[in-house]
Design a protein around this motif. Structure first.
Motif, short mmCIF file in Angstrom:
data_model
loop_
_atom_site.label_atom_id
_atom_site.label_comp_id
_atom_site.label_asym_id
_atom_site.label_seq_id
_atom_site.Cartn_x
_atom_site.Cartn_y
_atom_site.Cartn_z
N SER A 17 2.51 -1.92 -10.94
CA SER A 17 3.85 -2.50 -10.84
C SER A 17 4.20 -2.84 -9.40
N ALA A 18 3.73 -2.01 -8.46
CA ALA A 18 3.95 -2.31 -7.04
C ALA A 18 3.22 -3.58 -6.64
N ASP A 19 2.03 -3.82 -7.21
CA ASP A 19 1.30 -5.06 -6.93
C ASP A 19 2.08 -6.26 -7.47
N ALA A 20 2.63 -6.12 -8.69
CA ALA A 20 3.42 -7.21 -9.26
C ALA A 20 4.65 -7.49 -8.40
N PHE A 21 5.27 -6.43 -7.90
CA PHE A 21 6.43 -6.56 -7.03
C PHE A 21 6.05 -7.28 -5.73
N TYR A 22 4.90 -6.93 -5.19
CA TYR A 22 4.39 -7.58 -3.98
C TYR A 22 4.17 -9.07 -4.21
N HIS A 23 3.54 -9.43 -5.33
CA HIS A 23 3.30 -10.84 -5.63
C HIS A 23 4.62 -11.59 -5.84
N TYR A 24 5.58 -10.96 -6.49
CA TYR A 24 6.91 -11.54 -6.66
C TYR A 24 7.48 -11.89 -5.29
N TYR A 25 7.40 -10.94 -4.37
CA TYR A 25 7.97 -11.15 -3.04
C TYR A 25 7.18 -12.16 -2.21
N SER A 26 5.92 -12.32 -2.48
CA SER A 26 5.14 -13.29 -1.72
C SER A 26 5.59 -14.73 -1.99
N HIS A 27 6.29 -14.94 -3.12
CA HIS A 27 6.84 -16.26 -3.45
C HIS A 27 8.36 -16.25 -3.45
N PHE A 28 8.95 -15.14 -3.09
CA PHE A 28 10.38 -14.94 -3.24
C PHE A 28 11.18 -15.91 -2.37
N THR A 29 10.84 -16.01 -1.10
CA THR A 29 11.58 -16.87 -0.17
C THR A 29 11.54 -18.32 -0.65
N ARG A 30 10.36 -18.77 -1.09
CA ARG A 30 10.24 -20.14 -1.61
C ARG A 30 11.20 -20.39 -2.76
N ASP A 31 11.24 -19.45 -3.72
CA ASP A 31 12.08 -19.64 -4.90
C ASP A 31 13.55 -19.44 -4.59
N GLN A 32 13.88 -18.60 -3.61
CA GLN A 32 15.27 -18.48 -3.17
C GLN A 32 15.75 -19.81 -2.59
N ALA A 61 0.83 -1.21 0.00
CA ALA A 61 0.00 0.00 0.00
C ALA A 61 0.87 1.26 0.00
N ALA A 62 1.95 1.24 0.75
CA ALA A 62 2.84 2.40 0.82
C ALA A 62 3.50 2.65 -0.54
N PHE A 63 3.93 1.59 -1.21
CA PHE A 63 4.53 1.74 -2.54
C PHE A 63 3.53 2.37 -3.51
N ASN A 64 2.29 1.91 -3.46
CA ASN A 64 1.29 2.45 -4.38
C ASN A 64 0.95 3.91 -4.06
N ARG A 65 0.98 4.28 -2.78
CA ARG A 65 0.71 5.67 -2.41
C ARG A 65 1.82 6.61 -2.83
N THR A 66 3.03 6.10 -2.89
CA THR A 66 4.20 6.97 -3.11
C THR A 66 4.86 6.71 -4.46
#
Length: 325
Positions: A242-257, A197-202
């Protein structure tokens, strides 16, 4: 004085003619070397890599390329991050770049059908290479930020995906201690929605300051108005930003790392690592550990932040050229 003697005195010697010819050649060569190099114009278009996935892409063609370069951008960028580098490399190579799903003018499918995860981006990358008809045997991939882990995951699945992959300023492993606090919070499910939400606001503040954040004034650089406008236009095409896409990327990031680190022994594609020494988003210690773990050459760029390709485009182009040798 006879006519013969006069002729000998006034006629230039063969040696003199030779020196004049050589001098003329040198002067002519000097004129050629200082003439501006004609740079091929980029083609901007769209390509369908599946029935529900379309990518905006840029291609710089070359009639006799020495190889192919594929450039993969990060957050919050678009393919126009590569304008200067593509123009420089286009004199010798065929150059490709595209907007990741969720960025620029590429597709933004629902997160129910496309996860925006690194593993999903790896499939997009492989799909693009296939549909573009790129010869992987003479391909160099340069990938930064969110583009780097997908390229490496794709290489584990297909070691012949490229001649060399150049990566930098990304997070291959789950090491939150090497990451900026907001990125740490984005990896945490309990705080991730707030960061989103902060990314989208700013948005405007991010596009204005994210690229030089943490750098001293002496290391600052400016983005073109056209590039900033393209990122602003591409931030939201449809309901997903794009911030939403970044958020979704991070929601699976740890798993893929974790998946990548568990299979890192299968990484056979040659890799080079380039890192901004003053990167405040993902510290250089991440790059040092990664390069050491895969026994890859590492270049730390002094007085350089998270976006070396924007701060030092000529040096980035030189690194890509070196990857072909």
């Amino acid at each position: 004085m006879t006519a013969q003697h006069q002729d000998r005195r006034t006629r230039p010697s063969v040696r003199a003619l030779g020196l004049a010819a050589i001098l003329g050649m040198v002067l002519t060569a000097g004129c050629v070397s200082t003439a501006p190099v004609k740079r091929p114009a980029p083609e901007i278009g769209h390509v369908d890599i599946s029935s529900d996935m379309q990518l905006r892409r840029m291609v710089v063609r070359n009639d006799n390329p020495k190889g192919t370069v594929l450039l993969l951008h990060g957050f919050p960028e678009t393919l126009h991050a590569w304008d200067s580098i593509a123009a420089a490399l286009g004199t010798d190579y065929e150059v490709h770049a595209f907007d990741w799903p969720g960025y620029g003018e590429s597709s933004r499918p629902s997160s129910d059908s496309f996860a925006y995860a690194p593993a999903d981006y790896a499939k997009v990358l492989k799909g693009y290479i296939e549909h573009a008809g790129i010869d992987k045997r003479n391909l160099v991939i340069y990938a930064t930020d969110i583009g780097a882990l997908p390229a490496l995951l794709a290489a584990i699945d297909d070691p012949a995906i490229a001649k060399t992959i150049v990566v930098g300023d990304f997070a291959p492993f789950n090491r939150p201690q090497y990451m900026q606090e907001r990125l740490q919070a984005l990896k945490n499910p309990e705080s991730a929605e707030g960061v989103r939400a902060a990314f989208n606001r700013t948005r405007d503040e991010i596009l204005e300051n994210a690229f030089t954040r943490g750098l001293p004034p002496s290391s600052g650089y400016a983005l073109s108005a056209e590039y900033k406008a393209d990122m602003a236009r591409g931030w939201q095409n449809g309901p997903l930003t794009s911030a939403d896409a970044f958020y979704h990327y991070y929601s699976h990031f740890t798993r893929d790392q974790h998946e990548f680190e568990a299979n890192i022994g299968r990484l056979k594609t040659p890799v080079k690592v380039i890192w901004g020494e003053q990167d405040i988003y993902i510290k250089k210690e991440m790059g040092i550990e990664f390069a050491r773990k895969i026994n890859a050459p590492l270049t730390l760029l002094a007085e350089t932040g998270h976006y070396p390709h924007l701060q030092h485009p000529q040096q980035t182009a030189d690194e890509i050229r070196a990857a072909f040798r």
